[in-house]
Design a protein around this motif. Structure first.
Motif, PDB file in Angstrom:
ATOM      1  N   PHE A 129      15.933   1.496  -4.118  1.00 58.86           N
ATOM      2  CA  PHE A 129      15.721   0.690  -5.317  1.00 58.86           C
ATOM      3  C   PHE A 129      15.127   1.602  -6.376  1.00 58.86           C
ATOM      4  CE2 PHE A 129      15.683  -2.199  -1.799  1.00 58.86           C
ATOM      5  CZ  PHE A 129      16.129  -3.415  -2.272  1.00 58.86           C
ATOM      6  N   THR A 130      15.463   1.363  -7.662  1.00 62.79           N
ATOM      7  CA  THR A 130      14.959   2.188  -8.755  1.00 62.79           C
ATOM      8  C   THR A 130      14.368   1.297  -9.845  1.00 62.79           C
ATOM      9  OG1 THR A 130      16.728   3.762  -8.319  1.00 62.79           O
ATOM     10  CG2 THR A 130      15.576   4.001 -10.395  1.00 62.79           C
ATOM     11  N   SER A 131      13.213   1.710 -10.356  1.00 64.17           N
ATOM     12  CA  SER A 131      12.569   1.003 -11.453  1.00 64.17           C
ATOM     13  C   SER A 131      11.825   2.008 -12.313  1.00 64.17           C
ATOM     14  CB  SER A 131      11.590  -0.050 -10.920  1.00 64.17           C
ATOM     15  OG  SER A 131      10.966  -0.743 -11.985  1.00 64.17           O
ATOM     16  N   GLU A 132      12.167   2.054 -13.608  1.00 62.22           N
ATOM     17  CA  GLU A 132      11.527   2.930 -14.575  1.00 62.22           C
ATOM     18  C   GLU A 132      11.480   4.389 -14.102  1.00 62.22           C
ATOM     19  OE1 GLU A 132       7.773   0.935 -15.403  1.00 62.22           O
ATOM     20  OE2 GLU A 132       8.766  -0.229 -16.956  1.00 62.22           O
ATOM     21  N   GLY A 133      12.594   4.876 -13.575  1.00 58.22           N
ATOM     22  CA  GLY A 133      12.698   6.265 -13.162  1.00 58.22           C
ATOM     23  C   GLY A 133      12.072   6.605 -11.819  1.00 58.22           C
ATOM     24  N   THR A 163      16.491  -8.471  -7.460  1.00 57.32           N
ATOM     25  CA  THR A 163      15.750  -9.714  -7.649  1.00 57.32           C
ATOM     26  C   THR A 163      14.269  -9.588  -7.332  1.00 57.32           C
ATOM     27  OG1 THR A 163      16.365 -10.439  -5.420  1.00 57.32           O
ATOM     28  CG2 THR A 163      17.775 -11.162  -7.244  1.00 57.32           C
ATOM     29  N   LYS A 164      13.911  -8.516  -6.576  1.00 54.16           N
ATOM     30  CA  LYS A 164      12.496  -8.338  -6.246  1.00 54.16           C
ATOM     31  C   LYS A 164      12.249  -6.895  -5.829  1.00 54.16           C
ATOM     32  CE  LYS A 164       8.884 -10.598  -3.584  1.00 54.16           C
ATOM     33  NZ  LYS A 164       8.608 -11.647  -2.608  1.00 54.16           N
ATOM     34  N   LEU A 165      11.183  -6.311  -6.360  1.00 52.10           N
ATOM     35  CA  LEU A 165      10.726  -4.993  -5.942  1.00 52.10           C
ATOM     36  C   LEU A 165       9.208  -4.971  -6.089  1.00 52.10           C
ATOM     37  CD1 LEU A 165      11.393  -2.193  -4.896  1.00 52.10           C
ATOM     38  CD2 LEU A 165      11.675  -1.447  -7.265  1.00 52.10           C
ATOM     39  N   VAL A 166       8.522  -4.992  -4.949  1.00 53.07           N
ATOM     40  CA  VAL A 166       7.062  -5.057  -4.944  1.00 53.07           C
ATOM     41  C   VAL A 166       6.510  -3.991  -4.000  1.00 53.07           C
ATOM     42  CG1 VAL A 166       5.043  -6.501  -4.464  1.00 53.07           C
ATOM     43  CG2 VAL A 166       7.114  -7.534  -5.418  1.00 53.07           C
ATOM     44  N   VAL A 167       5.529  -3.232  -4.512  1.00 48.74           N
ATOM     45  CA  VAL A 167       4.823  -2.229  -3.721  1.00 48.74           C
ATOM     46  C   VAL A 167       3.351  -2.596  -3.766  1.00 48.74           C
ATOM     47  CG1 VAL A 167       4.238   0.204  -3.484  1.00 48.74           C
ATOM     48  CG2 VAL A 167       6.510  -0.457  -4.299  1.00 48.74           C
ATOM     49  N   GLY A 168       2.815  -3.030  -2.648  1.00 51.00           N
ATOM     50  CA  GLY A 168       1.423  -3.490  -2.630  1.00 51.00           C
ATOM     51  C   GLY A 168       1.249  -4.649  -3.595  1.00 51.00           C
ATOM     52  N   LYS A 169       0.384  -4.468  -4.585  1.00 52.15           N
ATOM     53  CA  LYS A 169       0.147  -5.503  -5.595  1.00 52.15           C
ATOM     54  C   LYS A 169       0.947  -5.260  -6.873  1.00 52.15           C
ATOM     55  CE  LYS A 169      -4.407  -6.646  -3.903  1.00 52.15           C
ATOM     56  NZ  LYS A 169      -5.825  -6.791  -4.162  1.00 52.15           N
ATOM     57  N   LEU A 170       1.705  -4.156  -6.925  1.00 48.80           N
ATOM     58  CA  LEU A 170       2.491  -3.809  -8.104  1.00 48.80           C
ATOM     59  C   LEU A 170       3.876  -4.445  -8.017  1.00 48.80           C
ATOM     60  CD1 LEU A 170       2.981  -2.163 -10.714  1.00 48.80           C
ATOM     61  CD2 LEU A 170       3.778  -0.315  -9.227  1.00 48.80           C
ATOM     62  N   ASP A 171       4.176  -5.333  -8.945  1.00 54.65           N
ATOM     63  CA  ASP A 171       5.488  -5.981  -9.010  1.00 54.65           C
ATOM     64  C   ASP A 171       6.339  -5.253 -10.048  1.00 54.65           C
ATOM     65  OD1 ASP A 171       7.726  -7.607  -9.268  1.00 54.65           O
ATOM     66  OD2 ASP A 171       6.576  -9.470  -9.245  1.00 54.65           O
ATOM     67  N   ALA A 172       7.347  -4.512  -9.573  1.00 57.35           N
ATOM     68  CA  ALA A 172       8.234  -3.747 -10.450  1.00 57.35           C
ATOM     69  C   ALA A 172       9.584  -4.438 -10.621  1.00 57.35           C
ATOM     70  CB  ALA A 172       8.427  -2.344  -9.878  1.00 57.35           C
ATOM     71  N   SER A 173       9.651  -5.711 -10.304  1.00 62.45           N
ATOM     72  CA  SER A 173      10.913  -6.458 -10.337  1.00 62.45           C
ATOM     73  C   SER A 173      11.530  -6.525 -11.728  1.00 62.45           C
ATOM     74  CB  SER A 173      10.696  -7.888  -9.825  1.00 62.45           C
ATOM     75  OG  SER A 173      10.132  -7.876  -8.536  1.00 62.45           O
ATOM     76  N   LYS A 174      10.709  -6.700 -12.745  1.00 61.77           N
ATOM     77  CA  LYS A 174      11.209  -6.901 -14.104  1.00 61.77           C
ATOM     78  C   LYS A 174      12.081  -5.740 -14.584  1.00 61.77           C
ATOM     79  CE  LYS A 174       9.689  -7.684 -18.837  1.00 61.77           C
ATOM     80  NZ  LYS A 174       8.542  -7.809 -19.735  1.00 61.77           N
ATOM     81  N   ASN A 175      11.703  -4.515 -14.258  1.00 57.47           N
ATOM     82  CA  ASN A 175      12.439  -3.339 -14.725  1.00 57.47           C
ATOM     83  C   ASN A 175      13.289  -2.685 -13.634  1.00 57.47           C
ATOM     84  OD1 ASN A 175      11.439  -3.393 -17.436  1.00 57.47           O
ATOM     85  ND2 ASN A 175       9.472  -2.768 -16.584  1.00 57.47           N
ATOM     86  N   CYS A 176      13.492  -3.392 -12.552  1.00 55.37           N
ATOM     87  CA  CYS A 176      14.285  -2.859 -11.445  1.00 55.37           C
ATOM     88  C   CYS A 176      15.749  -2.739 -11.884  1.00 55.37           C
ATOM     89  CB  CYS A 176      14.154  -3.776 -10.238  1.00 55.37           C
ATOM     90  SG  CYS A 176      14.875  -3.126  -8.736  1.00 55.37           S
ATOM     91  N   LYS A 177      16.342  -1.592 -11.611  1.00 59.33           N
ATOM     92  CA  LYS A 177      17.701  -1.272 -12.040  1.00 59.33           C
ATOM     93  C   LYS A 177      18.742  -2.168 -11.356  1.00 59.33           C
ATOM     94  CE  LYS A 177      20.174   2.967 -13.039  1.00 59.33           C
ATOM     95  NZ  LYS A 177      20.223   4.406 -12.792  1.00 59.33           N
ATOM     96  N   ALA A 178      19.848  -2.402 -12.037  1.00 59.38           N
ATOM     97  CA  ALA A 178      20.925  -3.267 -11.547  1.00 59.38           C
ATOM     98  C   ALA A 178      21.875  -2.513 -10.612  1.00 59.38           C
ATOM     99  CB  ALA A 178      21.693  -3.860 -12.716  1.00 59.38           C
ATOM    100  N   GLU A 179      21.378  -1.490  -9.954  1.00 60.67           N
ATOM    101  CA  GLU A 179      22.137  -0.729  -8.968  1.00 60.67           C
ATOM    102  C   GLU A 179      21.244  -0.490  -7.756  1.00 60.67           C
ATOM    103  OE1 GLU A 179      24.990   2.246 -11.535  1.00 60.67           O
ATOM    104  OE2 GLU A 179      23.062   2.995 -10.854  1.00 60.67           O
ATOM    105  N   LEU A 180      21.877  -0.445  -6.605  1.00 63.46           N
ATOM    106  CA  LEU A 180      21.178  -0.132  -5.366  1.00 63.46           C
ATOM    107  C   LEU A 180      21.972   0.950  -4.664  1.00 63.46           C
ATOM    108  CD1 LEU A 180      18.911  -1.002  -3.261  1.00 63.46           C
ATOM    109  CD2 LEU A 180      20.735  -2.303  -2.199  1.00 63.46           C
TER     110      LEU A 180
END
Length: 159
Positions: free
Chosen positions: A72-76, A41-58
């Motif tokens: 958490f994984t997003s775009e490899g 539901t949320k993955l943010v590093v500093g000002k970069l929000d990677a939530s949209k492409n965050c994988k449905a696995e943890l």
């Protein structure tokens, strides 16, 4: 050394399970890796929000030394929240809290970077058969990191 063990554990995530074994009754449990299905539901590093492409696995990896890392994984790319499993303490609503001491990052199946950070992950027991939230936040001297994940309530997959 920690990175090498974490990389080995991550390799196990990609490898198929060789034998069926009973699911552990505690979470995160002993050494090894498990994968939880659900929605990031949320993955943010500093000002970069990677939530949209965050994988449905943890992934939850417990190293032989007791370090617990939620990955958490997003775009490899991967972002892991890591802390000593001995610091897990009860929190509100039947959850527990893990004190974090670092954030690790990587790409593909290899963790390459470690940053000292302070924070917490709060989570429930996915073996209870109901959806849980895993919420992590940490801060280093240079950045803030946030990750939130909701499981679907299925049993974790041992990898």
């Amino acid at each position: 050394m920690r990175t090498a063990r974490l990389a080995l554990a991550l390799t196990l995530i990609a490898a198929p399970a060789f034998a069926a074994s009973p699911a552990p009754q505690t979470f995160p449990g002993g050494p090894g890796a498990i994968v939880l299905a659900g929605k990031c539901t949320k993955l943010v590093v500093g000002k970069l929000d990677a939530s949209k492409n965050c994988k449905a696995e943890l992934a939850s990896v417990t190293a032989p030394n007791g370090t617990v890392t939620f990955i958490f994984t997003s775009e490899g790319k991967m972002l892991g929240f890591a802390g000593d499993g001995k610091t897990i303490k009860p929190a509100a609503n039947g959850n527990v809290r893990l004190s974090l001491n670092q954030v690790v990052s990587g790409a593909g199946k290899t963790m390459t970077g470690e940053v000292k950070a302070a924070g917490t992950c709060t989570f429930g027991n996915p073996y209870a058969g109901k959806a849980i939230f895993i919420e992590c936040s940490a801060e280093s001297k240079d950045s803030k990191f946030t990750g939130s994940f909701r499981t679907v309530g299925d049993q974790p997959s041992k990898k």
